[in-house]
Design an enzyme around this catalytic site. Structure first.
Site, PDB file in Angstrom:
ATOM      1  N   LYS A 118       0.861  -1.193   0.000  1.00 28.80           N
ATOM      2  CA  LYS A 118       0.000   0.000   0.000  1.00 28.80           C
ATOM      3  C   LYS A 118       0.887   1.229   0.000  1.00 28.80           C
ATOM      4  O   LYS A 118       2.031   1.164   0.455  1.00 28.80           O
ATOM      5  CB  LYS A 118      -0.870   0.013   1.260  1.00 28.80           C
ATOM      6  CG  LYS A 118      -2.142   0.805   1.099  1.00 28.80           C
ATOM      7  CD  LYS A 118      -3.220  -0.033   0.473  1.00 28.80           C
ATOM      8  CE  LYS A 118      -4.434   0.775   0.096  1.00 28.80           C
ATOM      9  NZ  LYS A 118      -5.530  -0.114  -0.349  1.00 28.80           N
ATOM     10  N   ASP A 158      -6.808   4.223  -4.700  1.00 31.83           N
ATOM     11  CA  ASP A 158      -7.526   4.082  -3.432  1.00 31.83           C
ATOM     12  C   ASP A 158      -8.167   5.457  -3.216  1.00 31.83           C
ATOM     13  O   ASP A 158      -8.355   6.186  -4.205  1.00 31.83           O
ATOM     14  CB  ASP A 158      -6.547   3.695  -2.295  1.00 31.83           C
ATOM     15  CG  ASP A 158      -7.261   3.166  -1.050  1.00 31.83           C
ATOM     16  OD1 ASP A 158      -7.617   1.982  -1.028  1.00 31.83           O
ATOM     17  OD2 ASP A 158      -7.493   3.946  -0.100  1.00 31.83           O
ATOM     18  N   PHE A 230     -19.507   8.372  -1.584  1.00 32.37           N
ATOM     19  CA  PHE A 230     -20.097   8.631  -2.909  1.00 32.37           C
ATOM     20  C   PHE A 230     -19.027   8.546  -3.990  1.00 32.37           C
ATOM     21  O   PHE A 230     -19.209   8.987  -5.110  1.00 32.37           O
ATOM     22  CB  PHE A 230     -20.806  10.001  -2.951  1.00 32.37           C
ATOM     23  CG  PHE A 230     -19.882  11.189  -2.881  1.00 32.37           C
ATOM     24  CD1 PHE A 230     -19.426  11.657  -1.658  1.00 32.37           C
ATOM     25  CD2 PHE A 230     -19.462  11.846  -4.029  1.00 32.37           C
ATOM     26  CE1 PHE A 230     -18.564  12.749  -1.580  1.00 32.37           C
ATOM     27  CE2 PHE A 230     -18.610  12.944  -3.970  1.00 32.37           C
ATOM     28  CZ  PHE A 230     -18.160  13.386  -2.730  1.00 32.37           C
ATOM     29  N   GLY A 231     -17.893   7.938  -3.644  1.00 29.21           N
ATOM     30  CA  GLY A 231     -16.784   7.821  -4.600  1.00 29.21           C
ATOM     31  C   GLY A 231     -16.917   6.602  -5.484  1.00 29.21           C
ATOM     32  O   GLY A 231     -18.003   6.031  -5.652  1.00 29.21           O
ATOM     33  N   ASN A 232     -15.801   6.174  -6.016  1.00 25.44           N
ATOM     34  CA  ASN A 232     -15.787   5.076  -6.983  1.00 25.44           C
ATOM     35  C   ASN A 232     -16.415   3.795  -6.438  1.00 25.44           C
ATOM     36  O   ASN A 232     -17.183   3.115  -7.122  1.00 25.44           O
ATOM     37  CB  ASN A 232     -14.330   4.838  -7.410  1.00 25.44           C
ATOM     38  CG  ASN A 232     -14.149   3.530  -8.112  1.00 25.44           C
ATOM     39  OD1 ASN A 232     -13.758   2.537  -7.506  1.00 25.44           O
ATOM     40  ND2 ASN A 232     -14.471   3.501  -9.393  1.00 25.44           N
ATOM     41  N   VAL A 233     -16.111   3.482  -5.182  1.00 24.48           N
ATOM     42  CA  VAL A 233     -16.585   2.226  -4.601  1.00 24.48           C
ATOM     43  C   VAL A 233     -18.110   2.265  -4.406  1.00 24.48           C
ATOM     44  O   VAL A 233     -18.833   1.343  -4.810  1.00 24.48           O
ATOM     45  CB  VAL A 233     -15.837   1.952  -3.277  1.00 24.48           C
ATOM     46  CG1 VAL A 233     -16.451   0.793  -2.529  1.00 24.48           C
ATOM     47  CG2 VAL A 233     -14.356   1.706  -3.551  1.00 24.48           C
ATOM     48  N   ALA A 234     -18.607   3.364  -3.823  1.00 26.95           N
ATOM     49  CA  ALA A 234     -20.052   3.514  -3.623  1.00 26.95           C
ATOM     50  C   ALA A 234     -20.769   3.490  -4.975  1.00 26.95           C
ATOM     51  O   ALA A 234     -21.799   2.818  -5.143  1.00 26.95           O
ATOM     52  CB  ALA A 234     -20.344   4.820  -2.889  1.00 26.95           C
ATOM     53  N   TRP A 235     -20.220   4.191  -5.947  1.00 24.65           N
ATOM     54  CA  TRP A 235     -20.829   4.267  -7.288  1.00 24.65           C
ATOM     55  C   TRP A 235     -21.041   2.872  -7.891  1.00 24.65           C
ATOM     56  O   TRP A 235     -22.128   2.550  -8.378  1.00 24.65           O
ATOM     57  CB  TRP A 235     -19.919   5.133  -8.174  1.00 24.65           C
ATOM     58  CG  TRP A 235     -20.217   5.082  -9.646  1.00 24.65           C
ATOM     59  CD1 TRP A 235     -21.218   5.739 -10.298  1.00 24.65           C
ATOM     60  CD2 TRP A 235     -19.480   4.336 -10.627  1.00 24.65           C
ATOM     61  NE1 TRP A 235     -21.150   5.436 -11.643  1.00 24.65           N
ATOM     62  CE2 TRP A 235     -20.097   4.591 -11.872  1.00 24.65           C
ATOM     63  CE3 TRP A 235     -18.364   3.507 -10.587  1.00 24.65           C
ATOM     64  CZ2 TRP A 235     -19.640   4.022 -13.058  1.00 24.65           C
ATOM     65  CZ3 TRP A 235     -17.898   2.936 -11.762  1.00 24.65           C
ATOM     66  CH2 TRP A 235     -18.529   3.197 -12.981  1.00 24.65           C
TER      67      TRP A 235
HETATM   68  N1  GLU Z   1      -7.289   0.136  -3.169  1.00 22.77           N
HETATM   69  C1  GLU Z   1      -8.000  -1.050  -3.521  1.00 22.77           C
HETATM   70  C2  GLU Z   1      -8.038  -1.993  -2.335  1.00 22.77           C
HETATM   71  O1  GLU Z   1      -8.099  -1.530  -1.203  1.00 22.77           O
HETATM   72  C3  GLU Z   1      -7.510  -1.667  -4.812  1.00 22.77           C
HETATM   73  C4  GLU Z   1      -6.073  -2.075  -4.841  1.00 22.77           C
HETATM   74  C5  GLU Z   1      -5.574  -2.569  -6.201  1.00 22.77           C
HETATM   75  O2  GLU Z   1      -6.345  -2.639  -7.140  1.00 22.77           O
HETATM   76  O3  GLU Z   1      -4.377  -2.883  -6.259  1.00 22.77           O
HETATM   77  O4  GLU Z   1      -8.065  -3.187  -2.451  1.00 22.77           O
END
Ligand code: GLU
Length: 439
Positions: A118, A158, A230-235
């Site tokens: 990360k 992320d 409301f970002g990518n994940v919520a969308w």
């Molecule tokens: N940030 C995302 C996660 O928490 C995706 C990580 C990725 O695609 O490498 O899993």
């Protein structure tokens, strides 16, 4: 844990993430004396290496700004380090170590050959111009390029890092190395990206909820769902929930939450993309745009009665009082879509009351799974159609669900998905570490 606390004082989020995993794997660990003999835990909780660096850049006014950048390469027993980059003012080493640690197990669960890592920076994207974001991304990559590579470490997005930022980062990597490779995932479709990657985290989480509901002979049809963020994940989650006939009634931002009594569907879902592109990081404009909704300032959506709760925003955004509200309102399922959004006592309350509970490292693994599929397509130098990626994603989520059930089913029939995910994720990594010797 006592030793870890002494060596990592004040790293609250990191210690929280480790404590949760160690508690769930205790029995399995004690059944395999080899693990202790080889120091598996001691080696697993120490990142392989951490790079921290200075990011100097010039803002639109000509002022010099300095941020701090990081990359935590946590564990590569299963494959190249893999995990996102977070650009947010709250970023510090504790948060990145917790995210990197979680990523090891999440990536292991995907069944794909990817290790855990990360990174990020304490950069505030809110209010920045496109040009400032570009210069910042370029300055960040001026350091990062030295330690990443398609077979070494493959970052992605992320919080605060989406398609636009991946583009700027990729451009700079290519210029510095004179090398066109799949060194990042979440790329644009025309330059090596994968179809379904933007939707993957949300879609995968909803597939996981479907599997969980099926264990209770239930479906998504007509369910009222509270979503945060409301970002990518919520969308992505809202899009799939809408397709499956569920009714999404909330979204949230750092400023508060919106409740939409008519449900969030159609052009309201597309509006989220506009909101995100505005760089303002507030949800309140949604309520001005759509009259069927109301905005509540400074609160989180967990007070709204719902059947399913899907926290999609950030760590520790749902506490014990919120969990109690959900229980009182007869919510039957809490699915973590963000990383570690529920506090430990919230999880305790949710499980104690018999609700279905999915930990983020299982339920949100669809994002990194499709990143893994993007790496495969890059290596083959071809593109799969959307149906192929989506069906592989669906299969991976089913397999993760099955692993959780295998290791998490209690004698009374209740499935402890957190325990199941931790054990399944851990065993694969631990056995690979045993095979590869003390390194
Ligand atoms: N940030 C995302 C996660 O928490 C995706 C990580 C990725 O695609 O490498 O899993």
């Amino acid at each position: 844990m006592a030793d870890l606390e002494k060596r990592n004082p004040g790293e609250v989020e990191y210690l929280q993430a480790v404590r949760e995993v160690l508690a769930s794997i205790e029995v399995i660990y004690n059944q395999n004396p080899q693990f202790e003999k080889s120091g598996i835990i001691e080696r697993l909780v120490e990142p392989d290496r951490i790079l921290t660096f200075k990011i100097p850049w010039v803002d639109d006014q000509g002022n010099v700004q300095v941020n701090r950048g990081y990359r935590v390469q946590f564990n590569n027993a299963l494959g190249p380090y893999k995990g996102g980059l977070r650009f947010h003012p709250s970023v510090n080493l504790s948060i990145l170590k917790f995210l990197g640690f979680e990523q090891i197990f999440k990536n292991s669960l995907t069944t794909l050959p990817i290790g855990g890592g990360k990174g990020g920076a304490d950069f505030q994207p809110k209010g920045k111009s496109n040009a400032e974001i570009m210069r910042f991304c370029q300055a960040y990559m001026m350091e990062l390029w030295k330690i990443i590579g398609p077979e070494t470490d493959v970052p992605a997005g992320d919080i605060g890092v989406g398609g636009r930022e991946i583009g700027f980062l990729f451009g700079m990597y290519k210029k510095l190395t004179n090398n066109y490779s799949g060194v990042l995932t979440g790329k644009g479709l025309a330059w090596g990206g994968s179809l379904v990657r933007p939707e993957a985290t949300g879609f995968g989480a909803v597939y996981f909820v479907q599997e969980m509901m099926a264990t209770r002979k239930d479906t998504m049809q007509g369910k009222k769902v509270a979503v945060s963020g409301f970002g990518n994940v919520a969308w992505g989650a809202v899009k799939k929930l809408d397709q499956l006939g569920a009714k999404v009634i909330t979204l949230s931002g750092p400023d508060g939450y919106v409740y939409d009594k008519e449900g969030i569907s159609g052009n309201k879902i597309d509006y989220l993309l506009e909101l995100r592109a505005s760089n303002e990081d507030i949800i309140e404009p949604y309520a001005r745009q759509f009259k069927s909704s109301t905005f509540t300032s400074g609160k989180r959506p967990w007070e709204v009665p719902c059947d399913i709760a899907m926290p999609c925003a950030t760590q520790n955004e749902l506490d014990q009082a919120d969990a109690q509200n959900l229980v009182n309102n007869k919510c039957s399922c809490v699915c973590e879509v963000a990383n570690m959004p529920c506090t430990p006592d919230a999880v305790e309350t949710i499980q104690h009351n018999g609700l279905l509970y999915a930990p983020g490292k299982a339920a949100n693994a669809g994002g990194v799974a499709v990143s893994g599929l993007e790496m495969t397509q890059n290596a083959m130098k071809l593109h799969w159609p959307a149906e192929e990626v989506d069906s592989r994603l669906h299969e991976i989520m089913r397999a993760i669900h099955a692993s959780c059930v295998l290791y998490g089913k209690r004698p009374d029939g209740y499935i402890d998905y957190a325990k199941g995910a931790n054990i399944a994720g851990f065993l694969k990594v631990a056995n690979a570490m045993l095979d590869q010797g003390v390194i």
